[in-house]
Design a protein around this motif. Structure first.
Motif, mmCIF file in Angstrom:
data_model
loop_
_atom_site.group_PDB
_atom_site.id
_atom_site.type_symbol
_atom_site.label_atom_id
_atom_site.label_comp_id
_atom_site.label_asym_id
_atom_site.label_seq_id
_atom_site.Cartn_x
_atom_site.Cartn_y
_atom_site.Cartn_z
ATOM 1 N N UNK A 29 57.637 37.394 -43.761
ATOM 2 C CA UNK A 29 59.030 36.465 -43.351
ATOM 3 C C UNK A 29 58.924 35.309 -43.886
ATOM 4 N N UNK A 30 59.331 33.905 -44.438
ATOM 5 C CA UNK A 30 59.139 33.212 -45.061
ATOM 6 C C UNK A 30 60.208 32.447 -44.197
ATOM 7 N N UNK A 31 60.254 30.432 -44.873
ATOM 8 C CA UNK A 31 61.161 29.875 -44.270
ATOM 9 C C UNK A 31 61.234 28.577 -45.015
ATOM 10 N N UNK A 32 61.871 27.657 -45.203
ATOM 11 C CA UNK A 32 61.451 26.247 -45.868
ATOM 12 C C UNK A 32 61.933 25.231 -45.492
ATOM 13 N N UNK A 33 60.744 24.235 -45.362
ATOM 14 C CA UNK A 33 60.892 23.179 -44.366
ATOM 15 C C UNK A 33 60.674 21.770 -44.747
ATOM 16 N N UNK A 45 59.625 23.211 -36.961
ATOM 17 C CA UNK A 45 61.097 23.175 -35.785
ATOM 18 C C UNK A 45 61.680 24.988 -36.009
ATOM 19 N N UNK A 46 62.185 25.587 -34.557
ATOM 20 C CA UNK A 46 62.627 26.352 -34.397
ATOM 21 C C UNK A 46 64.228 26.636 -33.762
ATOM 22 N N UNK A 47 64.250 27.640 -33.291
ATOM 23 C CA UNK A 47 65.805 27.795 -32.580
ATOM 24 C C UNK A 47 64.960 28.738 -31.215
ATOM 25 N N UNK A 82 65.207 32.611 -53.772
ATOM 26 C CA UNK A 82 66.238 33.133 -52.415
ATOM 27 C C UNK A 82 67.291 32.405 -52.055
ATOM 28 N N UNK A 83 68.586 31.579 -52.316
ATOM 29 C CA UNK A 83 69.312 31.035 -52.237
ATOM 30 C C UNK A 83 69.440 30.176 -51.364
ATOM 31 N N UNK A 84 68.582 29.083 -51.189
ATOM 32 C CA UNK A 84 68.943 28.778 -50.327
ATOM 33 C C UNK A 84 69.768 27.962 -50.305
ATOM 34 N N UNK A 85 70.687 27.658 -48.785
ATOM 35 C CA UNK A 85 71.341 27.534 -48.327
ATOM 36 C C UNK A 85 71.656 26.071 -48.202
ATOM 37 N N UNK A 86 71.777 25.153 -48.713
ATOM 38 C CA UNK A 86 71.862 23.640 -49.066
ATOM 39 C C UNK A 86 72.453 22.546 -48.185
ATOM 40 N N UNK A 87 73.873 23.200 -47.784
ATOM 41 C CA UNK A 87 74.891 22.854 -46.637
ATOM 42 C C UNK A 87 74.315 23.094 -45.148
ATOM 43 N N UNK A 88 73.185 23.569 -45.293
ATOM 44 C CA UNK A 88 73.011 23.532 -43.467
ATOM 45 C C UNK A 88 72.109 22.659 -43.098
ATOM 46 N N UNK A 89 71.793 21.683 -42.123
ATOM 47 C CA UNK A 89 71.213 20.743 -42.575
ATOM 48 C C UNK A 89 68.948 21.495 -41.259
ATOM 49 N N UNK A 90 68.589 20.834 -42.866
ATOM 50 C CA UNK A 90 67.329 21.871 -43.219
ATOM 51 C C UNK A 90 66.548 21.613 -41.669
ATOM 52 N N UNK A 91 65.377 22.548 -41.568
ATOM 53 C CA UNK A 91 64.625 22.527 -39.935
ATOM 54 C C UNK A 91 63.327 21.881 -40.357
ATOM 55 N N UNK A 92 62.357 21.319 -39.899
ATOM 56 C CA UNK A 92 61.435 19.942 -40.571
ATOM 57 C C UNK A 92 60.102 20.622 -39.567
ATOM 58 N N UNK A 93 59.136 19.950 -40.255
ATOM 59 C CA UNK A 93 57.746 20.944 -39.609
ATOM 60 C C UNK A 93 57.385 19.387 -38.823
ATOM 61 N N UNK A 94 57.068 19.491 -37.541
ATOM 62 C CA UNK A 94 56.718 18.886 -36.444
ATOM 63 C C UNK A 94 55.392 18.100 -36.997
#
Length: 382
Positions: free
Chosen positions: A53-57, A74-76, A98-110
């Motif tokens: 599992x990977x993510x972009x922040x 950041x997580x939910x 990976x077809x990142x969805x740019x229309x969504x608000x990005x999650x951030x690094x705390x």
């Protein structure tokens, strides 16, 4: 060049001011890490969590981060803890892949993970195995046709992701209620395939190396039995299947090379005719370019192994209605004798039309005698 130990205990290599993790799974080599313009190309970073599992922040606070650093993101709800696996310009290419969805608000690094964050993270990880065992029992009690393959807790322990496998659609609404009451966390269900399950669990393949799906593969392409047939692999289901009970992914690696090499071999339907027998195809060693023929079409009998070059030579001879003595390659003497025989036949067939013609004298044609008297064929001598 020196080795340093990052916050997660993972070995990292520092060279020319650029730190590269050398033990992270699904590692992407950052070949642009030494270029200042590439490092500052984007504020996004790639973070890896458990297994694949990977993510972009978004690093909105401009925290100086390097590959191998452990960060709280950041997580939910709450926050999660992962390891930075990529920074700089290559992150944009990975997001596009990976077809990142740019229309969504990005999650951030705390922040860079503190010791308290790492302690909570380790405490949550210790609960994963027992949670998986108990959740399987609950699913069986509810009569659900599904298998829970893995459980992943969020870094702060407030959420758990249950990865399950099911052949058909499953109504797990009641299961979510029971799991939430039992483990006192927020529940998220994710369906995965058999190959993804093997990648998450990991293991050693028959080649002696780590499974590709758990080491570097991210996209799982379907594997057809034709890929095994082209490589002359035994159609034994136990040998064809990997640890996921599906066809091994490695059959797709070399199938193109085998297809190209088979184009350099004669067709398996062609029979070879010799003076002593008729030979049928039995098996082929594609890499060695050797073909084994049998005198019986249905079983192994009088097996003869010859090279592909020799097979083509016999096929060409058969097309000219010539049968060699055996399948074995001819000696130089036999080749010369066959060339001489064909040369003699050719010369005879042509030279018989070129025989010298005898000169015939026409009747009553006068000629001069040695005594300077005219004589003919029917004239008397004077």
């Amino acid at each position: 060049m020196d080795f340093v130990l990052n916050n997660s205990g993972c070995c990292a290599l520092r060279q020319n001011g650029c730190k590269k993790a050398c033990c992270s799974k699904l590692n992407t080599f950052n070949w642009l890490c030494d270029l200042p313009e590439a490092v500052a190309a984007t504020d996004f970073i790639e973070v890896q969590f458990k297994n694949t599992r990977k993510g972009y922040y978004l690093n909105e606070a401009k925290i100086p981060l390097e590959k191998g650093d452990v960060v709280a993101v950041e997580s939910n709800p709450g926050h999660d803890v992962g390891t930075v696996t990529l920074t700089g310009k290559l992150v944009l290419l990975q997001m596009q892949k990976t077809r990142y969805r740019w229309d969504q608000e990005p999650k951030r690094v705390y922040r860079i993970a503190r010791q308290t964050d790492i302690d909570k993270y380790n405490e949550a990880k210790l609960r994963e195995h027992q949670t998986m065992i108990r959740s399987r029992q609950i699913a069986a009690e509810l009569g659900l046709d599904m298998k829970i393959g893995d459980v992943e807790y969020q870094g702060d322990g407030n959420k758990a992701i249950f990865y399950y496998i099911a052949d058909e659609r499953v109504d797990f609404r009641q299961l979510i209620k029971v799991l939430a009451e039992t483990f006192k966390v927020r529940i998220e269900m994710k369906q995965i395939g058999a190959r993804q399950e093997a990648g998450r669990i990991g293991g050693i393949g028959p080649c002696g190396r780590e499974l590709c799906c758990s080491a570097w593969m991210t996209n799982f392409v379907s594997v057809a039995t034709d890929a095994a047939r082209f490589q002359d692999i035994s159609m034994n289901p136990q040998k064809l299947a990997g640890q996921c009970a599906k066809l091994k992914c490695c059959y797709n690696y070399e199938v193109d090379a085998y297809v190209e090499m088979q184009k350099q071999l004669p067709s398996r339907k062609i029979q070879l005719e010799t003076l002593d027998n008729t030979y049928f195809h039995f098996k082929t060693d594609i890499l060695k370019k050797e073909i084994t023929y049998s005198t019986d079409k249905s079983q192994a009998a009088n097996l003869k192994t010859i090279s592909a070059e020799r097979a083509f030579e016999i096929i060409n001879l058969n097309k000219r209605n010539i049968k060699p003595a055996t399948l074995e390659p001819e000696s130089e003497g036999q080749k010369d004798a066959r060339k001489i025989d064909s040369h003699d036949i050719l010369e005879d067939s042509i030279s018989r039309f070129d025989a010298e013609k005898k000169r015939k004298r026409k009747k009553n044609k006068p000629f001069i005698h040695k005594n300077n008297r005219f004589e003919g064929n029917g004239a008397r001598k004077q």
